[in-house]
Each structure stands twice: as C-alpha cells, then as structure tokens.
Scaffold this motif. Structure first.
Motif: not given
Length: 462
Positions: A351-362, A381-388, A400-407
């Motif tokens: 649904x985001x398309x060209x817009x940035x995607x932000x994930x707020x998860x618990x 999965x979040x890393x594959x999606x590459x949210x803003x 989650x951080x171990x799988x994500x690898x980002x900030x």
C-alpha cells in the motif's frame, strides 16, 4: 430469553424443583455488577477473581438464582455444580438446542474474527443472525455469546479461540456446529500448543463435533491442516488463494484502491471475476475465499457474498487505514502472531508504493520455545521490506535487531516516540502499527493519527 429456572436445573442436574417452571430467567451473568432483576448469576472461579465472593451482591441486585461450585450463603435458589465454567457451557448448549438455531463455528490462527464479521454481514442480508462480540471466543466468551442469541435467529456465527491443548475439546461440544470453518494455521499460541503439528491437531479437533449432515470448510493452502482435516472429515469443502484450478472457492488480491479499499478476484462455482471491498491486503483474499465457501454451505450465492462484504465497516484495530494528506496510519493493533505479522507488513509495504514505510511494532506473545526464532525472523522480514524506520516495543527487541541488522528505535514512551517521528522529516508515509494485545500498541496508533491528522476513510481519490 425464554428460559426458566426449571430449564436450567434440568440441563445441569437432570431434574428441577417444584414451582421453578414459573421462574423466568431474563439473562445470564458472570459479573455481579451487571446483574438485574431476574438474572441467573454464575459464580466463575477465575485467575484474578472468585465469583462466589460476589454472590451476595448478585442477590442484592435481583438475581433469581445462583450457580455455584461451593456453598454460598444467599436467600435465592442455588444450583450446585462441580465446575461453574463447564456448567456455563452446558447451559449455552441447552439454550441453543431449545432455540433450534443453526450454528457456524469459526477457528484458525489468523483471520477468524474478520471471517466471522464478514460472514455475519453476508448472512444478515437474507437471514437473522447472531455473533460473538469482537473476539469473545473462550470458555466464558463463547457460551455468553450464545446465550445472547435469540430463538428467532436463523444462524449463530461463533468464533472459537484456543491457546492450549484441550481448549477445543472444551469449546467444540458447546458450539456443536452445523458448519465448522478453519481459516488457516500458523505459529500462534505455540507456548500452549507445542508446534505446527500441534496447532493443526488442535484446530481440526473442531471437526469431530460437527453435527450429523453438517459440513466442514477448510483452507487447502496449509498441507498439514488439510491432511489433518481429511483424517477426520473425508470431504471437507476447500478454499484457496494459491490454487485456482483445483479449488471451487478461491480469491486473490489485485491491489489497493483509494480510501482503504482493495481489488480482488473471486472464484466460486457461479463464476470468476473481479470485485472491490473495503479492505486491503493479500490476507483478506484468504478471508474472502473462506467466506464465499462458507456462505455456499448456508445456501447463499456469490452476489450475496459481494454485497455483504462491501457493506461491512472495518474494525478500528484490524488493519484499519486512517489517512490524512499524503500520510496513512494502519492500525492493526488488536493482536499479533507470526502469520498475521508477516501478512500485515507485506500488505502495508504494498500500500505504501512510492511512499516511505515506517513500522511501529511490538512483541508477538505466547510463542513458547519458538519466541526467539520467530522474532529473529520478524527482523529478517523487516530487513527485506527495508522500511524508512523501525520502532519497536517489547522484550524481544534484541532478537528482532539480530535479524534486522539496522537501526531500531526502542519505544519507551509516547512523547519520545513523537519526537523521533518528527525527526524523520517525512512529508508523506505509511505507518503500520502492530503488536500483541497486552502491549496496547493502539496508544501509538492513535497518537500518530492525531499528530498527522489521519482519519478512517479519508484518503484522497487517486
């Protein structure tokens, strides 16, 4: 409710007291604060309370009788039982038989509440119907929902939720469905169900309690579920989002429209064509196919399905899309498990398309020994999606951080969250907010919606 105290006594003990045929029960209550004149009060012994301690309050408020598992000192009739929760289920089953209502029981790891709501909307076009309120689907919620059903309703559509082994064996006899529906299986409630095989066995136990001449509706897309179902029922009605050739009932998601609507392809024995509906995401295609297959068992056709689902109002916490300007907040905060989390993230990214995607998860709770593994997978999965940006709340942040690898920005309080959001400097974005119920992630969804001026059904037409 056309139920007498004598009816209750016969249901629970096989015999009734003289004169109790003339005592009418207005409704059944498990909370003494909601008791009114003529109600039947069940003293439920729960984890955080004991209803026996409130029998006096129920009496003062006009209870006609009390059901208890130990002695209570009240001046109204007391029906003694071994287990008040089990007795509540028996009363619900008796009431259903007295009414002669036909019942659809819906279970599954994900989507069962959505399927129940969609099916209710479809059925209600041509029949009178009852349903559970939201997900009141456990050993107390199910019978209380059934006891709110009336004898002039054609169908009772009831959701059954389980979390540990043995739950279904307690719930299914209460429902004793004419049509049993299993939406899917996934890594949910593994703490109580063990593994995926355990989930499949627990869900399909429902099929053992289908009434004679009843039917089963089961997803064909989960081989472990489909095989387990066919061990019990040799001819379940299948639906699919993956196999249009072999399934009589199938659906696929074709993309997002405006205002949170989606475009779908729906196939039934009556035809195969496109339609729109007030929800988005591939997971809704599974729900749609399931509803179409179930509706067919109730004598309803494809047009009934389309008209019914197009009329439903989206739940405020189930992938509810709230828009304002070039921003969208997707509130999917009612609950979370690995299956629903994956589907929601992928749908939000679409649904985001060209817009940035932000994930707020618990956190996803009740995963037992697989908790660490499933949260690492969530990070991947979040890393594959590459949210803003990725915000996170819960004990499994490091996993989650171990799988994500980002900030990842940890969610500590709402004020810090808004400051971090503002620091992103976004002029448009799609934000998905999702986590297990106990984390109250709706606080962040509501806060962000107010910050961005987002409301349901307000996205500009494109």
């Amino acid at each position: 409710m056309n139920l007498t105290l004598a009816d209750v006594e016969r249901c629970l003990s096989g015999m009734s007291e003289e004169g109790h045929e003339k005592v009418t029960i207005n409704s059944v209550q498990t909370d003494s604060r909601t008791v009114y004149e003529g109600d039947l009060f069940f003293c439920i012994d729960g984890a955080n309370f004991d209803g026996h301690e409130f029998a006096h309050q129920a009496e003062r408020q006009g209870a006609a009788a009390v059901v208890a598992s130990r002695v209570v000192d009240v001046d109204v009739p007391v029906i003694m039982v071994r287990d008040t929760t089990e007795a509540l289920g028996r009363i619900a089953a008796c009431w259903r038989d007295m009414c002669g209502a036909r019942l659809v029981a819906v279970t599954g790891t994900a989507g069962k509440t959505t399927v129940k709501e969609m099916l209710f909307a479809v059925v209600s076009q041509k029949h009178t119907a009852a349903k559970n309120y939201r997900n009141f689907n456990n050993q107390i919620g199910l019978p209380m929902s059934m006891l709110k059903g009336t004898c002039n309703q054609d169908w009772w559509i009831m959701e059954l939720g389980i979390s540990v082994r043995g739950d279904m064996e307690e719930l299914a006899p209460i429902a004793s469905p004419d049509v049993a529906v299993i939406t899917n299986i996934g890594h949910g409630h593994l703490e109580g169900l063990g593994d995926m095989a355990g989930v499949a066995q627990a869900k399909t136990a429902l099929l053992r309690y289908v009434r004679q001449a009843g039917s089963a509706v089961v997803s064909m897309d989960y081989p472990m579920l489909w095989d387990a179902a066919r061990e019990i029922n040799n001819a379940p009605v299948g639906f699919s989002t993956q196999n249009f050739e072999d399934a009589d009932f199938a659906a696929s998601y074709l993309g997002a429209e405006s205002e949170g609507w989606g475009r779908f392809r729906l196939k039934t024995p009556e035809g195969d064509s496109e339609m729109t509906a007030p929800f988005c995401g591939e997971h809704y295609a599974e729900n749609l196919a399931c509803v179409a297959a179930t509706a067919h068992q109730l004598g309803l056709g494809r047009d009934d399905v389309i008209n019914g689902v197009q009329a439903i109002e989206p739940d405020s916490q189930r992938f509810c899309c709230k828009s304002g300007g070039n921003f969208m907040v997707i509130d999917d905060t009612y609950n979370a498990n690995p299956l629903s989390m994956e589907r929601s993230i992928k749908a939000a990214a679409n649904m985001a398309g060209e817009r940035p995607l932000v994930l707020v998860l618990g956190d996803m709770r009740e995963l037992g020994e697989e908790a660490v593994e499933q949260h690492v997978k969530l990070g991947k999965l979040a890393a594959e999606i590459a949210p803003k940006a990725l915000f996170y709340k819960g004990d499994h942040l490091d996993d989650v951080a171990a799988g994500y690898g980002g900030v990842i920005t940890e969610l500590k309080d709402t004020e810090t969250f808004i400051k971090k959001w503002q620091a992103l400097g976004l002029t448009g974005a799609v934000a998905l907010v999702k986590g297990s119920r106990s984390l109250s992630m709706e606080t962040y969804a509501n806060l962000l919606s107010r910050e961005l001026g987002c409301k349901a059904g307000t996205e500009e037409k494109k």
